[in-house]
Design an enzyme around this catalytic site. Structure first.
Site, PDB file in Angstrom:
ATOM      1  N   SER A   7      19.703  37.724  21.929  1.00 25.45           N
ATOM      2  CA  SER A   7      21.007  38.302  21.580  1.00 25.45           C
ATOM      3  C   SER A   7      21.189  38.174  20.075  1.00 25.45           C
ATOM      4  O   SER A   7      20.987  37.093  19.518  1.00 25.45           O
ATOM      5  CB  SER A   7      22.123  37.532  22.297  1.00 25.45           C
ATOM      6  OG  SER A   7      23.353  37.717  21.609  1.00 25.45           O
ATOM      7  N   ASP A  34      25.859  42.078  21.769  1.00 23.44           N
ATOM      8  CA  ASP A  34      27.088  41.611  22.422  1.00 23.44           C
ATOM      9  C   ASP A  34      28.287  42.318  21.828  1.00 23.44           C
ATOM     10  O   ASP A  34      28.640  42.083  20.675  1.00 23.44           O
ATOM     11  CB  ASP A  34      27.239  40.098  22.229  1.00 23.44           C
ATOM     12  CG  ASP A  34      26.356  39.315  23.179  1.00 23.44           C
ATOM     13  OD1 ASP A  34      25.579  38.474  22.718  1.00 23.44           O
ATOM     14  OD2 ASP A  34      26.449  39.579  24.400  1.00 23.44           O
ATOM     15  N   GLY A 144      26.436  29.877  21.324  1.00 23.00           N
ATOM     16  CA  GLY A 144      26.312  28.447  21.047  1.00 23.00           C
ATOM     17  C   GLY A 144      27.039  27.525  21.998  1.00 23.00           C
ATOM     18  O   GLY A 144      27.208  26.334  21.723  1.00 23.00           O
ATOM     19  N   ASP A 174      22.999  34.568  30.856  1.00 21.22           N
ATOM     20  CA  ASP A 174      23.403  34.748  29.464  1.00 21.22           C
ATOM     21  C   ASP A 174      24.415  33.675  29.086  1.00 21.22           C
ATOM     22  O   ASP A 174      25.516  33.636  29.631  1.00 21.22           O
ATOM     23  CB  ASP A 174      24.030  36.149  29.308  1.00 21.22           C
ATOM     24  CG  ASP A 174      24.505  36.432  27.910  1.00 21.22           C
ATOM     25  OD1 ASP A 174      24.928  37.573  27.655  1.00 21.22           O
ATOM     26  OD2 ASP A 174      24.473  35.524  27.057  1.00 21.22           O
ATOM     27  N   GLY A 176      24.014  29.709  26.772  1.00 25.28           N
ATOM     28  CA  GLY A 176      23.499  28.337  26.866  1.00 25.28           C
ATOM     29  C   GLY A 176      22.078  28.260  27.359  1.00 25.28           C
ATOM     30  O   GLY A 176      21.634  27.227  27.886  1.00 25.28           O
ATOM     31  N   GLY A 196      20.690  33.525  22.418  1.00 23.01           N
ATOM     32  CA  GLY A 196      21.146  33.853  21.073  1.00 23.01           C
ATOM     33  C   GLY A 196      20.881  32.692  20.127  1.00 23.01           C
ATOM     34  O   GLY A 196      19.947  32.703  19.329  1.00 23.01           O
TER      35      GLY A 196
HETATM   36  C1  DX5 Z   1      28.850  35.157  25.072  1.00 24.98           C
HETATM   37  C2  DX5 Z   1      27.615  35.861  24.589  1.00 24.98           C
HETATM   38  C3  DX5 Z   1      26.540  34.822  24.424  1.00 24.98           C
HETATM   39  C4  DX5 Z   1      25.288  35.321  23.753  1.00 24.98           C
HETATM   40  C5  DX5 Z   1      24.217  34.274  23.833  1.00 24.98           C
HETATM   41  O1  DX5 Z   1      29.876  36.050  25.160  1.00 24.98           O
HETATM   42  O2  DX5 Z   1      27.221  36.849  25.538  1.00 24.98           O
HETATM   43  O3  DX5 Z   1      26.219  34.353  25.708  1.00 24.98           O
HETATM   44  O4  DX5 Z   1      24.840  36.485  24.379  1.00 24.98           O
HETATM   45  O5  DX5 Z   1      24.753  33.092  23.293  1.00 24.98           O
HETATM   46  P1  DX5 Z   1      23.948  31.717  23.323  1.00 24.98           P
HETATM   47  O6  DX5 Z   1      22.524  31.997  23.759  1.00 24.98           O
HETATM   48  O7  DX5 Z   1      24.032  31.231  21.895  1.00 24.98           O
HETATM   49  O8  DX5 Z   1      24.664  30.822  24.283  1.00 24.98           O
END
Ligand code: DX5
Length: 219
Positions: A7, A34, A144, A174, A176, A196
């Protein structure tokens, strides 16, 4: 084996093209953009300009994760921008079928997403209409965050529903997802991992991060 979908939410936007190329060269399977409207989720991120920028940077499929209140209003714009997968949230679709059908009829894959508070049963009637089910493992809106373990139970429930109906569909997680949670997500039944901040961070290069994840979940 699972797909890895970086992401760009946590990417360095001053060099977005480079950051997209880095993960593409490191074996990313798709790129996720996103999209947040500040209404369905408390944050505002990027829109079609983000998809267009990614489209100019790679030939990989792009998925537009629409965390917006009125996805039907913008689907054509995201198709024109170059999205190959369009994911809308069940929470804003009393009947997801028309939108899922529209996305498919216009040449893209259709995804149906559920937030942590939405039960797996909310997608049970639409498994045939979607190409993928996205199970949010954090509350949508920000990168994050820490994975919410209970959400993985829904992944298993949906995988069981699909198996019972003889359906093969992607189940995407998607939020964490990193080296400490990727394997448990796959064991739960996910075959597409969005990451992400695990990919884009100041500890390592995106290539190194991709290689670490790939080593854990296989090719
Ligand atoms: C939340 C986003 C996140 C993103 C990934 O709205 O959709 O989940 O894609 O974020 P990380 O991988 O940093 O949790």
């Amino acid at each position: 084996m699972a797909l890895i979908v970086p992401s760009i939410l946590s990417a360095d936007f001053t060099r977005l093209g480079e950051q997209v190329k880095a993960v593409a060269e490191a074996g990313a399977d798709r790129i996720q953009v996103d999209v947040m409207d500040g209404h369905f989720v408390p944050n505002i991120s990027i829109g079609t300009l983000g998809v267009e920028a990614v489209r100019r940077s790679t030939t990989l499929p792009i998925e537009a994760h629409l965390m917006i209140t009125d996805p039907a209003r913008y689907v054509d714009d995201f198709l024109r921008a170059g999205a190959n997968v369009i994911i809308a949230h069940r929470e804003v679709l009393p009947d997801p079928r028309p939108l899922l059908n529209y996305i498919r009829q216009h040449g893209a894959k259709a995804g149906l997403a559920i937030s942590p508070e939405t039960p797996a049963t909310a997608v049970a009637d639409y498994l045939d209409d979607a190409d993928l089910i996205l199970v949010m493992t954090v509350h949508p809106g920000f990168g994050g965050q820490a994975l919410i373990p209970e959400c993985l139970t829904k992944v298993t429930q949906i995988r069981q529903m699909l198996t019972q109906r003889g359906l093969t569909r992607d189940i995407e997680v998607d939020g964490g997802i990193h080296e400490g949670t990727a394997v448990q997500a796959v064991v739960a039944g996910a075959n597409v991992l969005v990451a992400g901040s695990a990919i884009y961070n100041d500890r390592e290069t995106p290539q190194q991060a991709m290689q670490k994840l790939r080593a854990l979940i296989g090719h």
